[in-house]
Design a protein around this motif. Structure first.
Motif, short mmCIF file in Angstrom:
data_model
loop_
_atom_site.label_atom_id
_atom_site.label_comp_id
_atom_site.label_asym_id
_atom_site.label_seq_id
_atom_site.Cartn_x
_atom_site.Cartn_y
_atom_site.Cartn_z
N GLY A 122 0.81 -1.20 0.00
CA GLY A 122 0.00 0.00 0.00
C GLY A 122 0.84 1.25 0.00
N ALA A 123 1.91 1.27 0.80
CA ALA A 123 2.78 2.44 0.85
C ALA A 123 3.49 2.65 -0.48
N GLU A 124 3.85 1.57 -1.14
CA GLU A 124 4.51 1.69 -2.43
C GLU A 124 3.54 2.27 -3.48
N SER A 125 2.29 1.83 -3.44
CA SER A 125 1.29 2.35 -4.38
C SER A 125 1.05 3.83 -4.16
N ARG A 126 0.92 4.22 -2.90
CA ARG A 126 0.72 5.64 -2.60
C ARG A 126 1.91 6.48 -3.04
N LEU A 127 3.09 5.93 -2.89
CA LEU A 127 4.29 6.66 -3.30
C LEU A 127 4.30 6.88 -4.81
N LYS A 128 3.97 5.84 -5.57
CA LYS A 128 3.96 5.98 -7.02
C LYS A 128 2.88 6.95 -7.47
N SER A 129 1.72 6.88 -6.82
CA SER A 129 0.64 7.80 -7.16
C SER A 129 1.05 9.25 -6.89
N GLN A 130 1.69 9.47 -5.76
CA GLN A 130 2.09 10.83 -5.41
C GLN A 130 3.20 11.33 -6.32
N GLU A 131 4.06 10.43 -6.76
CA GLU A 131 5.09 10.84 -7.71
C GLU A 131 4.44 11.32 -9.02
N ALA A 132 3.40 10.61 -9.46
CA ALA A 132 2.72 11.00 -10.71
C ALA A 132 2.03 12.35 -10.55
N ILE A 133 1.37 12.57 -9.41
CA ILE A 133 0.69 13.84 -9.16
C ILE A 133 1.70 14.98 -9.15
N TYR A 134 2.83 14.75 -8.48
CA TYR A 134 3.84 15.81 -8.41
C TYR A 134 4.41 16.12 -9.79
N ASP B 288 0.97 31.85 -9.58
CA ASP B 288 1.21 31.61 -8.13
C ASP B 288 0.44 30.37 -7.67
N ILE B 289 -0.78 30.20 -8.19
CA ILE B 289 -1.57 29.02 -7.80
C ILE B 289 -0.89 27.74 -8.28
N ALA B 290 -0.37 27.75 -9.49
CA ALA B 290 0.31 26.58 -10.03
C ALA B 290 1.58 26.27 -9.24
N PHE B 291 2.29 27.31 -8.85
CA PHE B 291 3.52 27.11 -8.07
C PHE B 291 3.20 26.52 -6.69
N ALA B 292 2.12 27.04 -6.04
CA ALA B 292 1.72 26.52 -4.73
C ALA B 292 1.28 25.06 -4.84
N LYS B 293 0.56 24.73 -5.95
CA LYS B 293 0.14 23.34 -6.15
C LYS B 293 1.36 22.42 -6.31
N GLN B 294 2.38 22.88 -6.99
CA GLN B 294 3.60 22.08 -7.15
C GLN B 294 4.27 21.83 -5.80
N LYS B 295 4.37 22.87 -4.99
CA LYS B 295 5.00 22.72 -3.68
C LYS B 295 4.20 21.78 -2.78
N SER B 296 2.88 21.88 -2.82
CA SER B 296 2.04 21.00 -2.00
C SER B 296 2.19 19.55 -2.42
N ASP B 297 2.21 19.31 -3.73
CA ASP B 297 2.38 17.94 -4.20
C ASP B 297 3.76 17.39 -3.85
N LEU B 298 4.76 18.25 -3.85
CA LEU B 298 6.11 17.81 -3.45
C LEU B 298 6.14 17.40 -1.97
N ALA B 299 5.44 18.18 -1.12
CA ALA B 299 5.37 17.83 0.29
C ALA B 299 4.65 16.49 0.48
N GLN B 300 3.59 16.28 -0.27
CA GLN B 300 2.88 15.01 -0.18
C GLN B 300 3.75 13.85 -0.66
N LEU B 301 4.58 14.11 -1.67
CA LEU B 301 5.49 13.08 -2.15
C LEU B 301 6.53 12.72 -1.08
N ASP B 302 7.05 13.74 -0.40
CA ASP B 302 8.02 13.47 0.68
C ASP B 302 7.38 12.65 1.80
N ALA B 303 6.14 12.96 2.12
CA ALA B 303 5.43 12.20 3.16
C ALA B 303 5.22 10.76 2.73
N ALA B 304 4.90 10.56 1.46
CA ALA B 304 4.71 9.19 0.97
C ALA B 304 6.03 8.41 1.01
#
Length: 377
Positions: free
Chosen positions: A112-124, A150-166
């Motif tokens: 499950g953790a591996e799947s979430r990691l791959k999904s978050q990598e794709a989103i980022y 600015d919205i696109a840049f904030a979305k990128q940073k948020s997805d990067l944080a989610q990727l680090d958490a995964a």
């Protein structure tokens, strides 16, 4: 009465008194002569000049041999024992695999953790590509508003944080899977095994009561003794000691003092001391009781006298010093007594003259007429 009888009557008393006086003089002379002979016949008191010295002695006390390193090995995650690779008495090396365990839920969590990691990598990657395109387009004036950028840049940073958490979650589950294997932390011998294949083990519950294995280092041991407070001042941090064991009474082993605890046990009033013992031949075992001969060394800082020079009187402990042909009782405190010699501490100086054999017949402040002094004792 005729003149002859008168003369005889006068001379007779005179002669009697002469004989009496002669006898008295002779008796007095004989008494004086006898007194001189008695005084000459009395032996001179033996004394010595006081010097400082050092006493070397040893005490025997019990000690315990313990493993230099000892560890109880437990399971960190709830699991079942899959396979044991060693048993009691097995010699193991650092990093050697001892036991493997299985926990199906850990494998599921890892998937499950591996799947979430791959999904978050794709989103980022998607949000990063979007921001990069908007940034490139915004270089043409009037095409992209700054707010959209600015919205696109904030979305990128948020997805990067989610990727680090995964990634962190995946590592955590992966670490738990690594805990399903237990390896030896150091070279040693397995001294205890408490489980069999199929047993439940874990950090909580009944499976955590006993360790899976107990590992002890056997080729190097610690000899631990508790030294009473009275002897602490004589200890040397590098002293070598001899010891024997009940199992091998005819063999003497050696060890060197390496560690002193530096504090006294509040209950025993003793300091714990440790010595390292090389045991490559494994003759000695952890848990053996040893009888240790501990040397007590001291510097030449105390006065050392024959034990006979110390007078234990009813009012205290004294030595008798000769001062101007008179006896002076000097109160002292005693230290160690070794081979007929005693350490003393008191108001004394080097080269004081001390009576070798002290007794209460030599009264304080009495005259001492004859003393035979030796230069050292």
């Amino acid at each position: 009465m005729t003149p002859v009888f008168k003369s005889a009557a006068i001379l007779l008393p005179v002669m009697v008194w002469a004989v009496i006086l002669q006898g008295c003089g002779s008796s007095r002379a004989e008494d004086e002569k006898r007194g001189k002979e008695t005084e000459a016949a009395a032996p001179a008191l033996e004394a010595f000049t006081l010097q400082k010295g050092a006493l070397s002695s040893s005490i025997r006390m019990p000690g315990e041999l313990v493993a230099f390193q000892r560890v109880d090995l437990y399971a960190k995650v709830s699991s079942f024992v899959k396979k044991l690779y060693v048993d009691v008495g097995s010699e193991v090396k650092t990093g050697q695999l001892l036991v493997t365990m299985e926990a199906p839920e850990v494998n599921s969590q890892l998937s499950g953790a591996e799947s979430r990691l791959k999904s978050q990598e794709a989103i980022y990657l998607s949000s990063k590509a979007t921001y990069d395109r908007l940034l490139e387009t915004s270089k043409t004036p009037g095409t992209i508003s700054q707010n959209d950028l600015d919205i696109a840049f904030a979305k990128q940073k948020s997805d990067l944080a989610q990727l680090d958490a995964a990634r962190a979650a995946y590592k955590e589950v992966g670490a738990n899977k690594d805990y399903l294997e237990i390896r030896a932390p150091f070279n040693g011998v397995i001294s205890r095994r408490n489980v069999s294949p199929g047993a439940y083990v874990g950090p909580a519950g009944k499976g955590s009561d006993l360790p899976i294995f107990t590992l002890q280092e056997q080729k190097k041991l610690r000899l631990v003794i508790s030294v009473p407070e009275a002897y602490i001042g004589y200890l040397d941090n590098k002293s070598e000691v001899d010891f024997t064991t009940k199992a091998l009474p005819d063999k003497t082993f050696k060890a060197k003092i390496t560690r002193l605890s530096g504090v006294l046990d509040e209950r025993l009033r003793a300091q714990s001391i440790e010595m390292d013992v090389e045991n490559n031949d494994k003759q000695l075992l952890p848990g053996m009781v040893a009888e240790v001969s501990l040397p007590l060394s001291s510097e030449a800082s105390a006065f050392v006298v024959p034990s006979s020079a110390v007078l234990n009187a009813s009012r205290g402990v004294y030595v008798i010093k000769v001062v101007n042909n008179k006896a002076a009782w000097v109160p002292v405190k005693t230290g160690r007594q070794v081979d007929g010699k005693t350490e003393i501490f008191g108001d004394l100086s080097l080269n004081d003259t001390i009576i070798t054999t002290a007794n209460e017949e030599i009264r304080d402040s009495s005259d001492i007429k004859q003393v035979k002094v030796t230069t050292a004792q």
